[in-house]
Design an enzyme around this catalytic site. Structure first.
Site, short mmCIF file in Angstrom:
data_model
loop_
_atom_site.label_atom_id
_atom_site.label_comp_id
_atom_site.label_asym_id
_atom_site.label_seq_id
_atom_site.Cartn_x
_atom_site.Cartn_y
_atom_site.Cartn_z
N THR A 131 -29.56 -0.81 29.20
CA THR A 131 -28.59 -0.93 30.29
C THR A 131 -27.14 -0.87 29.78
OG1 THR A 131 -27.75 -2.52 31.92
CG2 THR A 131 -28.85 -3.45 30.04
N ASP A 132 -26.22 -0.53 30.67
CA ASP A 132 -24.80 -0.56 30.30
C ASP A 132 -24.28 -1.99 30.18
OD1 ASP A 132 -24.77 -1.24 33.01
OD2 ASP A 132 -23.31 0.28 33.61
N GLU A 133 -25.07 -2.96 30.71
CA GLU A 133 -24.58 -4.35 30.69
C GLU A 133 -24.45 -4.91 29.28
OE1 GLU A 133 -26.06 -7.05 33.58
OE2 GLU A 133 -26.22 -5.51 35.12
N TYR A 156 -29.63 -12.05 30.92
CA TYR A 156 -30.30 -10.74 31.01
C TYR A 156 -29.69 -9.76 30.00
CZ TYR A 156 -30.99 -5.93 32.63
OH TYR A 156 -31.25 -4.58 32.66
N LYS A 160 -31.30 -7.91 26.66
CA LYS A 160 -31.39 -6.44 26.50
C LYS A 160 -30.65 -6.01 25.22
CE LYS A 160 -33.05 -3.72 28.90
NZ LYS A 160 -34.42 -3.17 28.98
N ASN A 185 -25.98 1.19 37.03
CA ASN A 185 -26.79 0.70 38.17
C ASN A 185 -27.51 1.85 38.88
OD1 ASN A 185 -24.70 -1.43 37.75
ND2 ASN A 185 -25.76 -2.35 39.48
P1 NAD Z 1 -38.04 -3.69 37.73
O1 NAD Z 1 -37.78 -5.16 37.67
O2 NAD Z 1 -38.05 -3.00 39.05
O3 NAD Z 1 -39.46 -3.37 37.06
C1 NAD Z 1 -39.86 -3.95 35.85
C2 NAD Z 1 -41.34 -3.61 35.66
O4 NAD Z 1 -41.75 -4.20 34.40
C3 NAD Z 1 -42.27 -4.19 36.74
O5 NAD Z 1 -43.22 -3.22 37.12
C4 NAD Z 1 -42.93 -5.37 36.06
O6 NAD Z 1 -44.23 -5.65 36.55
C5 NAD Z 1 -42.97 -4.89 34.60
N1 NAD Z 1 -43.03 -6.01 33.67
C6 NAD Z 1 -42.22 -7.10 33.63
N2 NAD Z 1 -42.60 -7.93 32.66
C7 NAD Z 1 -43.67 -7.34 32.03
C8 NAD Z 1 -44.50 -7.69 30.96
N3 NAD Z 1 -44.32 -8.84 30.30
N4 NAD Z 1 -45.47 -6.84 30.57
C9 NAD Z 1 -45.66 -5.68 31.23
N5 NAD Z 1 -44.93 -5.30 32.28
C10 NAD Z 1 -43.94 -6.11 32.69
O7 NAD Z 1 -37.00 -3.05 36.74
P2 NAD Z 1 -36.17 -1.69 36.87
O8 NAD Z 1 -34.97 -1.94 37.67
O9 NAD Z 1 -37.10 -0.60 37.24
O10 NAD Z 1 -35.70 -1.51 35.34
C11 NAD Z 1 -36.53 -0.86 34.40
C12 NAD Z 1 -35.83 -0.86 33.06
O11 NAD Z 1 -34.61 -0.16 33.16
C13 NAD Z 1 -35.50 -2.25 32.51
O12 NAD Z 1 -35.73 -2.24 31.14
C14 NAD Z 1 -34.03 -2.42 32.84
O13 NAD Z 1 -33.42 -3.27 31.91
C15 NAD Z 1 -33.54 -1.00 32.71
N6 NAD Z 1 -32.38 -0.66 33.54
C16 NAD Z 1 -32.37 -0.92 34.89
C17 NAD Z 1 -31.27 -0.52 35.67
C18 NAD Z 1 -31.22 -0.77 37.15
O14 NAD Z 1 -30.20 -0.49 37.77
N7 NAD Z 1 -32.29 -1.23 37.79
C19 NAD Z 1 -30.20 0.13 35.06
C20 NAD Z 1 -30.23 0.37 33.68
C21 NAD Z 1 -31.33 -0.01 32.94
O1 DAU Z 2 -25.71 -1.98 35.24
C1 DAU Z 2 -27.09 -1.85 35.12
C2 DAU Z 2 -27.77 -3.06 35.69
O2 DAU Z 2 -27.64 -2.97 37.10
C3 DAU Z 2 -29.24 -3.18 35.30
O3 DAU Z 2 -29.34 -3.34 33.92
C4 DAU Z 2 -29.90 -4.36 36.03
O4 DAU Z 2 -31.29 -4.40 35.72
C5 DAU Z 2 -29.70 -4.18 37.50
O5 DAU Z 2 -30.24 -5.30 38.19
C6 DAU Z 2 -28.23 -4.00 37.85
O6 DAU Z 2 -27.51 -5.25 37.62
P1 DAU Z 2 -26.38 -5.78 38.63
O7 DAU Z 2 -26.26 -7.24 38.46
O8 DAU Z 2 -25.15 -4.96 38.52
O9 DAU Z 2 -27.10 -5.40 40.04
P2 DAU Z 2 -27.20 -6.21 41.40
O10 DAU Z 2 -27.75 -5.27 42.43
O11 DAU Z 2 -27.87 -7.53 41.24
O12 DAU Z 2 -25.68 -6.50 41.77
C7 DAU Z 2 -24.76 -5.43 41.95
C8 DAU Z 2 -23.40 -6.05 42.26
O13 DAU Z 2 -23.46 -6.68 43.55
C9 DAU Z 2 -23.00 -7.15 41.29
O14 DAU Z 2 -21.57 -7.12 41.12
C10 DAU Z 2 -23.40 -8.43 41.99
C11 DAU Z 2 -23.19 -8.08 43.45
N1 DAU Z 2 -24.10 -8.76 44.42
C12 DAU Z 2 -25.43 -8.73 44.16
C13 DAU Z 2 -26.32 -9.35 45.00
C14 DAU Z 2 -27.81 -9.35 44.72
C15 DAU Z 2 -23.58 -9.37 45.55
O15 DAU Z 2 -22.37 -9.36 45.80
N2 DAU Z 2 -24.47 -9.96 46.40
C16 DAU Z 2 -25.81 -10.01 46.18
O16 DAU Z 2 -26.56 -10.59 47.01
#
Ligand code: NAD
Ligand code: DAU
Length: 348
Positions: A131-133, A156, A160, A185
């Protein structure tokens, strides 16, 4: 048949990566390893579950013995690792869960890959999806590049960042062939409604408040999930060994403006008078340690591998809303039971 093992394939991004690979590479066996936590949902994959080149194994990446056995049996030539605890707010409540899955789980996979490949790395690849975080937070200007120092702030992002360091350490110490992608995101179909966009879609449908943390001026760079899946495919196949690639949407939005855009599109699609959904916006207590701004410089992946986002944010958001409106059953299933408990603890 050559096989690629994908972890977290039942989750949001993982399910799109599975679909991309199963359909694009029919000669390759795609093995999905997922523990099916609250975020994992096999309903995300009903269209590919019958494909000849797809196999699902329910397994926990924190269980080293089971992971070794799976690697021994299937001898994958590639791993794409997405399984993780992924929600920042949950990491603030339960940090240790994030260390266990994101750090120990990743090290188990690295050990298993090292064990079966035994130093014969030709044609092998371990792709870690990050992730970019990990880069921390930006002020009003500037971008994260691949050279930006790591500076994670939430449990988190700290977990990562730690997993990224282990992946690089296995490359430098053992020569394990690795690549890392750091993405911004994502949004799109199958997004779990604990995250901002799907949570607001769900609440609009139920006429519930749209919770905006703090002053709403926090900024994220949004990318349509299928564009992320395509970037992963490119980097997995063509990225440089040991390299990392930032992936982003060139698409920054302050949270409040994004939610207003969502409200305006939803008013139109739900045939509500203009301005109706916006009235649901409610400012709530801020997230502790909230990162002000993320913005990705995605020029490296663009220039080296020719990747760029395929849809504008307005188009991607419209497709996303349409998907949720067409899949209300999916939304109902994932928001019953456990979700209700999470929601009332997080927002009340
Ligand atoms: P998600 O939470 O939707 O899905 C995670 C998946 O991993 C689920 O299917 C869950 O069952 C599985 N999982 C969790 N713990 C596990 C374990 N111990 N063993 C096996 N499986 C397990 O997550 P996502 O949003 O799809 O993110 C996927 C990946 O991409 C993550 O590594 C996250 O850090 C990264 N990422 C997410 C975002 C985003 O915006 N969502 C952005 C950048 C990177
Ligand atoms: O940047 C990549 C990341 O983006 C991934 O690595 C994470 O897995 C993914 O969850 C996401 O993280 P964020 O914390 O940025 O996403 P989230 O949707 O939780 O929040 C987006 C923005 O909105 C953040 O500034 C927090 C804000 N927010 C979020 C929620 C859930 C609110 O204002 N209200 C809310 O209820």
């Amino acid at each position: 048949m050559k096989s690629i093992l994908i972890t977290g394939g039942a989750g949001f991004i993982g399910s799109h990566v599975i679909r991309e690979f199963v359909n694009k590479y029919p000669e390759v066996k795609i093995i999905n390893i997922d523990a099916l936590t609250y975020a994992g949902n096999l309903e995300n994959l009903t269209d590919v579950e019958g494909s000849k080149n797809y196999k699902f194994i329910k397994a926990d990446i924190t269980d080293a013995k089971v992971i070794f056995e799976i690697f021994e049996e299937h001898q994958p030539e590639g791993i794409i690792h997405l399984a993780a605890e992924s929600h920042v707010d949950r990491s603030i409540t339960n940090p240790l869960d994030f260390v266990i899955t994101n750090v120990i789980g990743t090290v188990n996979l690295l050990n298993a890959a090292n064990h079966i490949w035994k130093g014969k790395y030709e044609g092998k690849r371990f792709h870690h999806v990050s992730t970019d975080e990990v880069y921390g937070a930006l002020g009003d200007t500037g971008f994260f590049t691949e050279e930006t120092s790591y500076d994670p702030h939430s449990p988190y992002s700290a977990s990562k960042a730690s997993s990224d360091h282990f992946v690089r350490a296995y490359h430098d110490t053992y020569g394990l062939p690795v690549v890392i992608t750091n993405c911004s995101n994502n949004y799109g179909p199958n997004h779990f409604p604990e995250k901002l966009i799907p949570l607001c879609i769900h609440n609009i449908l139920n006429n519930k408040p749209l919770p905006i943390y703090g002053n709403g001026k926090y900024t994220r760079d949004w990318l349509y999930v299928i564009d992320h899946a395509k970037a992963i495919d490119l980097v997995f196949h063509e990225g440089k060994d040991g390299g990392s690639y930032n992936v982003g949407g060139f698409n920054e939005w302050q949270n409040i403006d994004l939610v207003k855009e969502l409200c305006s599109q939803m008013d139109e699609k739900l045939k509500r008078p203009s301005g109706t959904c916006e009235q649901l916006i409610t400012y709530v207590k801020d997230r502790p340690g909230h990162d002000l701004r993320y913005a990705i410089d995605a020029n490296k992946i663009n220039q080296e591998l020719g990747w760029k986002p395929s849809v504008t944010f307005e188009e991607g958001l419209s497709k996303t809303i349409d998907w949720f409106l067409d899949n209300k059953g999916w939304l109902e299933n994932v928001t019953s039971g456990e979700y209700q408990k999470y929601y009332s603890t997080q927002y009340n």
